[in-house]
Design a protein around this motif. Structure first.
Motif, PDB file in Angstrom:
ATOM      1  N   THR A 120      33.156  67.358  77.492  1.00  0.00           N
ATOM      2  CA  THR A 120      33.725  68.172  78.580  1.00  0.00           C
ATOM      3  C   THR A 120      34.866  69.059  78.093  1.00  0.00           C
ATOM      4  O   THR A 120      35.115  70.117  78.661  1.00  0.00           O
ATOM      5  N   GLU A 121      35.562  68.618  77.054  1.00  0.00           N
ATOM      6  CA  GLU A 121      36.802  69.298  76.656  1.00  0.00           C
ATOM      7  C   GLU A 121      36.524  70.697  76.093  1.00  0.00           C
ATOM      8  O   GLU A 121      37.035  71.685  76.623  1.00  0.00           O
ATOM      9  N   GLU A 151      42.984  71.304  75.964  1.00  0.00           N
ATOM     10  CA  GLU A 151      41.608  70.793  76.020  1.00  0.00           C
ATOM     11  C   GLU A 151      41.073  70.706  74.587  1.00  0.00           C
ATOM     12  O   GLU A 151      40.328  69.783  74.244  1.00  0.00           O
ATOM     13  N   ILE A 190      26.768  68.266  78.489  1.00  0.00           N
ATOM     14  CA  ILE A 190      26.068  67.109  79.054  1.00  0.00           C
ATOM     15  C   ILE A 190      26.131  67.070  80.582  1.00  0.00           C
ATOM     16  O   ILE A 190      25.108  66.879  81.246  1.00  0.00           O
ATOM     17  N   LEU A 191      27.309  67.265  81.151  1.00  0.00           N
ATOM     18  CA  LEU A 191      27.464  67.101  82.599  1.00  0.00           C
ATOM     19  C   LEU A 191      27.365  68.442  83.328  1.00  0.00           C
ATOM     20  O   LEU A 191      27.852  69.468  82.834  1.00  0.00           O
ATOM     21  N   GLY A 192      26.768  68.368  84.539  1.00  0.00           N
ATOM     22  CA  GLY A 192      26.435  69.579  85.297  1.00  0.00           C
ATOM     23  C   GLY A 192      27.564  70.588  85.425  1.00  0.00           C
ATOM     24  O   GLY A 192      27.406  71.758  85.063  1.00  0.00           O
ATOM     25  N   PHE A 194      29.996  71.365  83.857  1.00  0.00           N
ATOM     26  CA  PHE A 194      30.487  72.016  82.641  1.00  0.00           C
ATOM     27  C   PHE A 194      29.512  73.065  82.106  1.00  0.00           C
ATOM     28  O   PHE A 194      29.756  73.664  81.066  1.00  0.00           O
ATOM     29  N   THR A 211      37.948  69.908  89.131  1.00  0.00           N
ATOM     30  CA  THR A 211      37.206  69.343  87.991  1.00  0.00           C
ATOM     31  C   THR A 211      38.158  68.664  87.006  1.00  0.00           C
ATOM     32  O   THR A 211      37.870  67.572  86.514  1.00  0.00           O
ATOM     33  N   ASP A 214      38.760  65.272  88.203  1.00  0.00           N
ATOM     34  CA  ASP A 214      37.790  64.247  87.769  1.00  0.00           C
ATOM     35  C   ASP A 214      38.250  63.710  86.420  1.00  0.00           C
ATOM     36  O   ASP A 214      38.224  62.504  86.174  1.00  0.00           O
ATOM     37  N   LEU A 296      30.204  64.598  89.287  1.00  0.00           N
ATOM     38  CA  LEU A 296      30.645  64.103  87.972  1.00  0.00           C
ATOM     39  C   LEU A 296      30.920  62.601  87.955  1.00  0.00           C
ATOM     40  O   LEU A 296      31.141  62.030  86.889  1.00  0.00           O
ATOM     41  N   GLY A 299      25.917  58.386  90.069  1.00  0.00           N
ATOM     42  CA  GLY A 299      25.289  57.899  91.295  1.00  0.00           C
ATOM     43  C   GLY A 299      26.211  56.992  92.098  1.00  0.00           C
ATOM     44  O   GLY A 299      27.122  56.373  91.542  1.00  0.00           O
ATOM     45  N   THR A 301      25.383  54.227  93.382  1.00  0.00           N
ATOM     46  CA  THR A 301      25.195  52.923  92.748  1.00  0.00           C
ATOM     47  C   THR A 301      24.713  53.178  91.330  1.00  0.00           C
ATOM     48  O   THR A 301      23.980  54.140  91.079  1.00  0.00           O
ATOM     49  N   LYS A 314      35.147  50.255  80.614  1.00  0.00           N
ATOM     50  CA  LYS A 314      35.677  51.240  81.572  1.00  0.00           C
ATOM     51  C   LYS A 314      36.106  50.484  82.819  1.00  0.00           C
ATOM     52  O   LYS A 314      35.279  49.800  83.434  1.00  0.00           O
TER      53      LYS A 314
END
Ligand code: BYC
Length: 481
Positions: A120-121, A151, A190-192, A194, A211, A214, A296, A299, A301, A314
């Motif tokens: 993300t950075e 970043e 990887i993540l949407g 970004f 963002t 997050d 981000l 889900g 669950t 985590k």
């Protein structure tokens, strides 16, 4: 321990010189990083920028401020002070000493978490690459570059962990972090969120508000990690992160303030003729950035998050303050869910699940409460201007692409909509091409000291105050090339 060694090629407080192999590996990654910074980092040519550089990880005086050419910025590796007695605070290893090395059984999961965080950075730097060309003031330009260099340093933080603790695979992943690019067809981030564009400064402020926040929450959970080097690096990253969120919060404050001024002065909601951004447009940008940032958290669950927690990789936000057994094996938790799916008439509600699988929801709720704080702040600005209008966070199911609500469309009030209805209405809730074109049309650079673009108010205290590190707003924060 806490003071950075700036005599080294890579400034650090991890005694890098004592591990020649690691030092060499990182020194061979360094030119790739610098090449990436040159080609994917800030595009606007500058002589120097008034930047803060971390010099110490202690509570006070941890940063030095000064004008530096950005290409000479000293990106370094800084971990918060080690607590020799630190014990694992949650999961099945609760109470055992924190790990200084990666346990073989958790290697793959830990590496994955670090790679996702690391990805993300640089992504955000890439997303913000062209914003310098349209900065509303030198003060804002400097803040953009401060966020960008930090970043970049956060990327260093994750690359250090990959190189130091994950062997050849770690080095390969570190190389990949510079190869994937935001929005790339072949090798996206990887993540949407970004891979979305940050083409204008309203988007930038929304991004740094929603963002980056997050980031605050994810780093907060990784700070709890049993893997002590990860915990310590996240602790220090959070310190830098606070300024990034300040940029977002006060940036939106100032846009709202300017809009409110124009609305009151002209007794109209239609502020375009006066060069401001309408509240309706601000709301649409807010809806977009908030909803992609909700995604981000993964889900509602998730077995991944249950495994991360049980393993001790985590934790939860403010794990130490939670009043339970920190294992959660027998607990239940209510998560947001789509109910009555079989009936053909699904509705949005809640369902009880094992607490461990609901931990993404737990973290997302903490985040949502925090986001509401900003909205309250902006609404106070509107109230103080005597306006009845209010901004609000859209419903949790609105515009979601990940999790329980990805399969449906919902309005900002949480009404489920058919596809056609959504297509007809979404332009009322999300920025349209016309909105984006309008906002972009306002983006003209203002590089004169003490001056500011017409669509945004200066910071409080300007021009003689209101700046960075006690400097005035009209300070020469950036010298352009
Ligand atoms: N986009 O079990 P699930 C920051 C994947 S921001 C694409 O529901 P999980 C910063 C997921 O990877 C903070 N894919 O989710 C901010 C999984 O894939 P696999 C960044 C997504 O794993 C501004 C599958 O879907 N740090 O620092 O419980 C500027 C099922 O997922 C998305 C972190 O995120 C998505 N949005 O949680 C600069 C911390 N969401 O495994 C910096 C590290 C989920 O089936 N990451 N997927 O292939 C994590 O903790 C977790 O990986 C996530 C997802 C919270 C992201």
């Amino acid at each position: 321990m806490s003071t950075a060694d700036y005599g080294e090629k890579i400034p650090n407080n991890v005694a890098l010189h004592e591990d020649r192999r690691l030092q060499r590996a990182l020194e061979s990654w360094q030119p790739d990083f610098l090449n990436w910074w040159e080609s994917m980092g800030p595009a606007l040519p500058t002589e120097d920028v008034y930047l803060r550089t971390a010099v110490n990880v202690g509570r006070e005086g941890w940063a030095h401020f000064g004008h530096v050419p950005m290409k000479d910025y000293r990106w370094g590796i800084f971990l918060a002070e080690r607590d020799q007695d630190r014990r694992i605070g949650f999961g099945e290893h609760k109470g055992e000493p924190a790990w200084q090395q990666v346990p073989g059984e958790y290697r793959a999961e830990l590496q994955r978490l670090i790679v996702i965080q690391g990805d993300t950075e640089p992504a955000s730097v890439e997303q913000q690459r062209n914003l310098g060309a349209t900065a509303p003031s030198l003060y804002d330009l400097r803040n953009l570059f401060q966020v960008n260099v930090e970043e970049g340093r956060h990327l260093w933080a994750m690359v250090y962990l990959l190189h130091a603790h994950f062997g050849r695979e770690g080095r390969e992943e570190a190389a990949e972090l510079l190869h994937r690019n935001s929005g790339s067809e072949d090798a996206p981030r990887i993540l949407g969120a970004f891979n979305e564009e940050t083409p204008d400064w309203l988007s930038f402020f929304m991004f740094t508000y929603f963002t980056d926040r997050d980031g605050k929450y994810q780093l907060g959970t990784l700070k709890e990690s049993a893997f002590d080097p990860l915990s310590r690096t996240c602790e220090f990253m959070l310190k830098e992160e606070a300024h990034h969120m300040f940029v977002g919060t006060t940036g939106i404050d100032r846009v709202v303030e300017r809009t409110a001024q124009v609305m009151v002065a002209n007794d109209t909601d239609e502020v375009a003729a006066h060069g401001a951004i309408s509240l309706a447009q601000i709301q649409k940008y807010l809806n977009f950035h908030y909803s992609v940032s909700l995604d981000l958290f993964g889900g509602e669950t998730s077995t991944n998050v249950a495994n991360y927690y049980t393993a001790g990789l985590k934790g939860r936000w403010m794990e130490g303050r939670r009043k339970d057994d920190h294992k959660l094996t027998d607990d239940a938790f209510l998560v947001d869910a789509l109910l009555d799916l079989q009936s053909g008439e699904p509705r949005i509600g809640q369902t009880e699940v094992a607490a461990l699988t609901g931990l993404n929801t737990d973290l997302r709720r903490e985040y949502i409460d925090d986001c509401q704080g900003g909205v309250n702040r902006w609404n106070k600005i509107l109230a103080a201007a005597g306006l009845p209008h209010r901004l609000k966070l859209p419903h949790i199911a609105f515009n979601r692409k990940v999790g329980a609500f990805a399969a449906i469309e919902a309005s900002p009030d949480g009404d489920i909509l058919g596809k056609d209805e959504w297509e007809r209405q979404q332009g009322k809730w999300l920025p349209t091409g016309t909105d984006k074109t309008y906002v972009r049309s306002l983006m003209r650079p203002v590089y004169e000291r003490g001056k500011i673009a017409a669509w945004i108010a200066p910071p409080r205290g300007a021009p003689s105050g209101g700046g960075i590190n006690g400097k005035p707003f009209d300070y020469d924060y950036v010298h352009l090339a």
